[in-house]
Design an enzyme around this catalytic site. Structure first.
Site, PDB file in Angstrom:
ATOM      1  N   HIS A 308      27.708  37.883  -2.909  1.00 58.38           N
ATOM      2  CA  HIS A 308      26.497  37.718  -2.097  1.00 58.38           C
ATOM      3  C   HIS A 308      25.283  38.069  -2.942  1.00 58.38           C
ATOM      4  O   HIS A 308      25.331  39.003  -3.746  1.00 58.38           O
ATOM      5  CB  HIS A 308      26.562  38.622  -0.861  1.00 58.38           C
ATOM      6  CG  HIS A 308      25.592  38.251   0.215  1.00 58.38           C
ATOM      7  ND1 HIS A 308      24.267  38.619   0.171  1.00 58.38           N
ATOM      8  CD2 HIS A 308      25.752  37.536   1.360  1.00 58.38           C
ATOM      9  CE1 HIS A 308      23.645  38.147   1.254  1.00 58.38           C
ATOM     10  NE2 HIS A 308      24.519  37.493   1.993  1.00 58.38           N
ATOM     11  N   ASP A 366      30.295  34.614   5.262  1.00 58.18           N
ATOM     12  CA  ASP A 366      30.327  33.157   5.401  1.00 58.18           C
ATOM     13  C   ASP A 366      31.744  32.618   5.243  1.00 58.18           C
ATOM     14  O   ASP A 366      32.126  31.648   5.901  1.00 58.18           O
ATOM     15  CB  ASP A 366      29.394  32.504   4.377  1.00 58.18           C
ATOM     16  CG  ASP A 366      27.951  32.940   4.555  1.00 58.18           C
ATOM     17  OD1 ASP A 366      27.456  32.847   5.686  1.00 58.18           O
ATOM     18  OD2 ASP A 366      27.333  33.388   3.581  1.00 58.18           O
TER      19      ASP A 366
END
Length: 431
Positions: A308, A366
């Protein structure tokens, strides 16, 4: 606004300028440059605003190095595992967790605002059948100002409250109807006896021909997806909402602007990109090939859904989302879904690979949310609309905070101009 207790000295062409420094309750100090142009005649240069604080806020705090995400001081993993979405909405909007009576009243308000104005049905039918659900959401949300005139005056605190409740309440209906329209099925109206997540699932997947019972495991997983995406500090779409609202635009236009920004693949499309990656891998036996490519420094390929930009050690939302993914897959199985088989094996191999551990390329929120939505039966085109639905409360909370801020000014970023200087117009026959 925080009080300045120290300052920094900036030297330009032999002249020194004292710049106040503000200290937050958490995070790095901030150098106040608001008077820099007036004093020194220079601007700062910060493409992407990665080192610039555009506002002060009390809503959400992120420490990417620690893997920390706090809403009004409460860790996201605690909220996602022990609370539920509408309680988190109340927290974001009002700053404190509600009492039982406050929560009951808030949930009642939201539940009784879920229906759309009946004329808006015609608005949906004006789109082509193959229109992307995000295109429909941008249009419909922006058009709400044409239907709800009693909640567009941003100077009226009561109207701001009504607009906030309407947007949170109606967004699941708008998203579900965008989905139903895209697949050619009749719209399903909301029901007041269902909770927020169950109502959304029913509006997406029920049909008039038979009764639909929402599975509580799927409803809980959906609620966690909403909760884990509720707000994420000053990201691109939130900053867009704030910039739009700085002009005095009505709340529906501001949220439509946020939805449009979220649509970009670099922002809201991450879980969709993850599923497209799994489709590209195709079968379990091809996973080692793609892992090898991701580890090859000479290959530009990278695994979507791992690591991330903000969180440098781990994504605090991913742990709770993984739990939901495991529960959903246990319920629905993966035997008949090659995509989910690839996802589970990819997760296993990546977590066991020292390279990924060393680089801290962990499965992020995600990755797991994409798996859950795929298992539930949502097409990838609905992933970003669900993200927009979830993030609406964050946008509204930031919008309300900005409107109430006495320092609020219209956004006007500066630029480093590198074009031509003044030159004279030349008649066309002489060019």
């Amino acid at each position: 606004m925080a009080e300045s207790t120290k300052s920094a000295t900036l030297s330009i062409d032999g002249n020194d300028y004292e710049l106040p420094i503000f200290s937050p309750t958490a995070g790095p100090d901030v150098v106040d440059i608001r008077k820099l142009y007036g004093q020194a005649g220079v601007f700062t240069y910060d493409p992407g605003f990665t080192s610039t604080a555009s506002c002060d806020s009390t809503i959400t705090f992120i420490d990417g190095d620690k893997g920390e995400l706090l809403h009004r001081g409460y860790p996201i993993d605690q909220l996602a595992s022990m609370s539920h979405y509408l309680e988190v909405c109340y927290l974001l909007l009002y700053g404190e967790l509600p009492s039982a009576a406050q929560l009951e009243k808030f949930e009642l308000n939201i539940t009784h605002h879920t229906m759309l104005h009946e004329q808006m049905v015609n608005f949906f039918r004006g789109f082509r059948r193959d229109a992307h659900p995000m295109a429909i959401m941008v249009g419909v949300v922006g058009a709400m100002s044409a239907f709800y005139h009693d909640s567009t005056d941003i100077t009226d605190e009561r109207q701001r409250e009504i607009a906030s409740h309407r947007l949170i309440a109606k967004m699941p209906t708008i998203a579900a109807w965008a989905y139903k329209y895209s697949i050619g099925q009749p719209f399903v109206y909301p029901r007041n006896d269902l909770d927020y997540a169950s109502n959304f699932l029913r509006m997406c997947f029920s049909v008039p021909a038979e009764e639909y019972e929402v599975n509580p495991i799927l409803s809980r997983a959906m609620d966690r997806i909403f909760t884990l995406h509720a707000d994420h500090e000053q990201n691109a779409s939130t900053s867009t909402v704030r910039l739009a609202s700085s002009s005095g635009a009505n709340p529906f236009a501001c949220i439509a602007a946020g939805i449009a920004c979220l649509w970009g693949p670099a922002h809201g499309g991450a879980n969709q990109a993850c599923l497209e990656m799994l489709k590209e891998i195709g079968t379990v036996d091809r996973i080692p090939e793609f892992i090898a490519r991701a580890k090859d420094k000479n290959d530009s390929y990278r695994l979507m859904g791992f690591g991330h930009r903000v969180y440098k050690n781990f994504d605090p939302r991913a742990t709770v989302m993984k739990q939901s993914a495991d529960e959903v897959l246990d319920l629905l199985g993966v035997e008949d879904n090659p995509l989910l088989q690839v996802a589970m094996e990819l997760e296993k191999q990546a977590l066991e690979d020292p390279y990924f551990a060393e680089k801290k390329l962990f499965p992020n929120v995600d990755f797991y949310s994409g798996i859950i939505l795929e298992a539930m039966g949502f097409p990838t085109s609905m992933f970003t609309p669900i993200f927009a639905l979830s993030r609406t409360v964050g946008w509204i909370s930031q919008w309300k905070e900005m409107i109430a801020d006495p320092q609020n000014k219209i956004g006007r970023p500066r630029q480093l101009y590198l074009g031509d200087t003044a030159r004279d117009y030349v008649d066309i026959e002489n060019r």
